[in-house]
Enzyme design. Sequence first.
Site, mmCIF file in Angstrom:
data_model
loop_
_atom_site.group_PDB
_atom_site.id
_atom_site.type_symbol
_atom_site.label_atom_id
_atom_site.label_comp_id
_atom_site.label_asym_id
_atom_site.label_seq_id
_atom_site.Cartn_x
_atom_site.Cartn_y
_atom_site.Cartn_z
ATOM 1 N N THR A 5 15.792 -34.043 -7.808
ATOM 2 C CA THR A 5 15.665 -32.727 -6.987
ATOM 3 C C THR A 5 16.179 -33.242 -5.735
ATOM 4 O O THR A 5 16.747 -34.355 -5.478
ATOM 5 C CB THR A 5 14.273 -32.231 -6.824
ATOM 6 N N LYS A 37 8.992 -26.086 -5.702
ATOM 7 C CA LYS A 37 8.771 -27.540 -5.129
ATOM 8 C C LYS A 37 8.468 -27.688 -3.659
ATOM 9 O O LYS A 37 8.175 -28.711 -3.296
ATOM 10 C CB LYS A 37 9.935 -28.684 -5.343
ATOM 11 N N GLY A 49 6.785 -30.767 0.647
ATOM 12 C CA GLY A 49 7.907 -30.629 -0.691
ATOM 13 C C GLY A 49 7.958 -32.066 -1.214
ATOM 14 O O GLY A 49 7.246 -33.039 -0.898
ATOM 15 N N SER A 128 17.189 -37.175 -5.202
ATOM 16 C CA SER A 128 18.573 -37.596 -5.509
ATOM 17 C C SER A 128 19.677 -37.204 -4.754
ATOM 18 O O SER A 128 20.793 -38.036 -4.482
ATOM 19 C CB SER A 128 18.952 -37.394 -7.112
ATOM 20 N N CYS A 163 25.571 -32.885 -6.078
ATOM 21 C CA CYS A 163 24.552 -33.843 -7.106
ATOM 22 C C CYS A 163 24.096 -33.136 -8.250
ATOM 23 O O CYS A 163 23.870 -32.050 -8.301
ATOM 24 C CB CYS A 163 23.339 -33.916 -6.028
ATOM 25 N N THR A 166 20.584 -31.412 -8.718
ATOM 26 C CA THR A 166 20.289 -30.488 -7.703
ATOM 27 C C THR A 166 21.073 -29.396 -8.125
ATOM 28 O O THR A 166 22.119 -29.193 -8.235
ATOM 29 C CB THR A 166 20.638 -30.920 -6.061
#
Length: 177
Positions: A5, A37, A49, A128, A163, A166
């Site tokens: 994430t 999250k 988070g 990430s 990413c 994401t």
Amino acid sequence: MIRSTTILSVRRDNQIAIGGDGQVTLGDTAIKHGAKKIRRAYDDQVLLGFAGSAADALTLFENLEKKLDEYRGNLQRSAVEFARDWRSDRVLRRSEALIVAVDAESGYLLSGTGDVLEPDDGILSIGSGGSIALSSARALLKHSSLTAKEVVEESLKITSEICVYTNDSIQIDTLEI
């Protein structure tokens, strides 16, 4: 490296914003797109988070919330004590998660290795896509007049384009200070 994430927190003027994407991956497969999250704690005075294993993060959130209650909302003291417990607990130290915790005065990146990191510039990012979001947020803060919430939103959108862990299903929460 947590490959699951992106969480980003930005502090600007009288606002703190924290956001995260909603993608949940299992290996190389996206299995959920709208996960939450981001969470509020201690009478809505602290924003949290996480990046990493959801089960680990939920357990860690509960433990951090207990520390916030124990230390009457003092985020710095709670974060240090929480990180110490996390690092020394035989089960928890194997947790695969990172946490960002912010309040009106401060913000911290917390890890199971005992890290309690406070940024110099009011920006925290994990996951990430963390380095992409961090770079984007720094550029937007330097070259725009966007609010903290707008910086988080735009940075996470940019991150979702780069990413693979994401997505653009973004949740953002703010504190006015």
